[in-house]
Design an enzyme around this catalytic site. Structure first.
Site: not given
Ligand code: C5P
Length: 306
Positions: A12, A139
């Site tokens: 993406k 994501d």
């Molecule tokens: O949700 P995911 O594990 O992919 O997110 C990875 C990191 O990206 C999270 O631990 C956080 O530090 C950051 N993040 C965030 N806000 C979001 C998505 C991700 O701060 N909306």
């Protein structure tokens, strides 16, 4: 012939990534407009004695082959919900840049989930798969759905968006990755003294997608994480400048980077921009491709023959 299921999952680009202030749980509220693009990983699952993973592709050595891989976690979560053992071998044929801001790890999570659901004959409704995706990462739901969608909350609550035409993109893959949490931390540091507004989707951008208008889309691309990614990796400015000089209608960092994305007028222009980016020496490789791409799709299914 043994049983096996192969799922193809797209990368993406975020055509709008509006980021709010840090929440008490450390995440950030987003208005995240995802567009699936034609770079794919293929995830194949086959029955095995225990859960194992292998990976091939140019970046394979950077892919974790333990339970830290979202594909393994997807198999475990789905199996646990159905009271079965996640005894599969997962093979990832990787073409999406690793740690590149293109949701490659998320793609593998969504791909393994759909592949295991198919292999185990579970026929889970999409809503159940999306719940597991949201648990895996912000994501991951979009990797399952593909096309274009607005993600709110931390990005996992999706509204599918209509897209009225094809778009031509070039992606410049950088040397090395960037850590998404590190980029969000840098966003917080850069905005420490600012009242960060609540993120809102741009109606101009949604309209550009709906009508398939490349020029209007170019005029409305925005990524609030770009200053943070550039702060951590200043050399990305050279890549952005090289693509712009080669005729890109717009250039931006993809998600948390360090992949940079260039919107082109048509397929010929995209091929020229990719060539110029490679010649500039400011990136590891450059890939021209189209969008929107389909979400996770079963492309091969072979049943067990006794
Ligand atoms: O949700 P995911 O594990 O992919 O997110 C990875 C990191 O990206 C999270 O631990 C956080 O530090 C950051 N993040 C965030 N806000 C979001 C998505 C991700 O701060 N909306």
């Amino acid at each position: 012939m043994s049983a096996g299921v192969t799922v193809r999952v797209p990368a993406k680009v975020n055509v709008q990534l509006a980021v709010g202030g840090a929440r008490p749980d450390g995440y950030h509220d987003l208005a995240n407009v995802f567009l699936a693009v034609g770079l794919y990983d293929e995830v194949t699952v086959t029955p095995a004695d225990s859960l194992t993973i292998s990976c091939t592709g140019a970046d394979a050595d950077q892919v974790p082959l333990d339970r830290g891989n979202l594909a393994a976690r997807a198999a475990e979560l789905l199996a646990a919900r159905h009271g079965i053992e996640p005894n599969v071998h997962i093979h990832i044929a990787k073409d999406i840049p690793v740690a590149g801001g293109m949701a490659g790890g998320s793609a593998d999570g969504a791909g393994a989930l759909l592949a295991c659901d198919t292999l185990w004959g579970l026929e889970s409704p999409q809503s159940a798969l999306l719940d597991i995706c949201a648990e895996l990462g912000s994501d991951v739901p979009f990797s399952l759905v593909g096309g274009a969608a607005l993600g709110t909350g931390r990005g996992e609550r999706l509204t599918v968006l209509p897209v009225g035409g094809d778009f031509h993109w070039v992606f410049a893959v950088a040397y090395g990755g960037l850590s998404t949490p590190a980029v969000y931390r840098e966003f917080d540091r850069l905005n420490a003294d600012v009242a960060v507004p609540a993120p809102v989707a741009s109606s101009q951008l949604l309209e550009a997608l709906r009508t398939g208008d490349t020029s209007a889309l170019a005029g409305s691309l925005v990524n609030d994480l770009q200053p943070a990614a550039l702060s951590l990796r200043p050399s990305l400015a050279d890549t952005l400048a090289a693509g712009t000089a080669a005729g890109a209608l717009a250039a931006l960092v993809s998600g948390s980077g360090p992949t940079t994305a260039f919107l082109a007028k048509d397929a010929d222009a995209a091929a020229g921009i990719a060539e110029a980016l490679l010649a500039s020496g400011s990136c590891r490789t450059a890939r021209a491709t189209g969008a929107p791409a389909r979400g996770a799709t079963v492309i091969q299914y072979s049943g067990a023959v006794s």
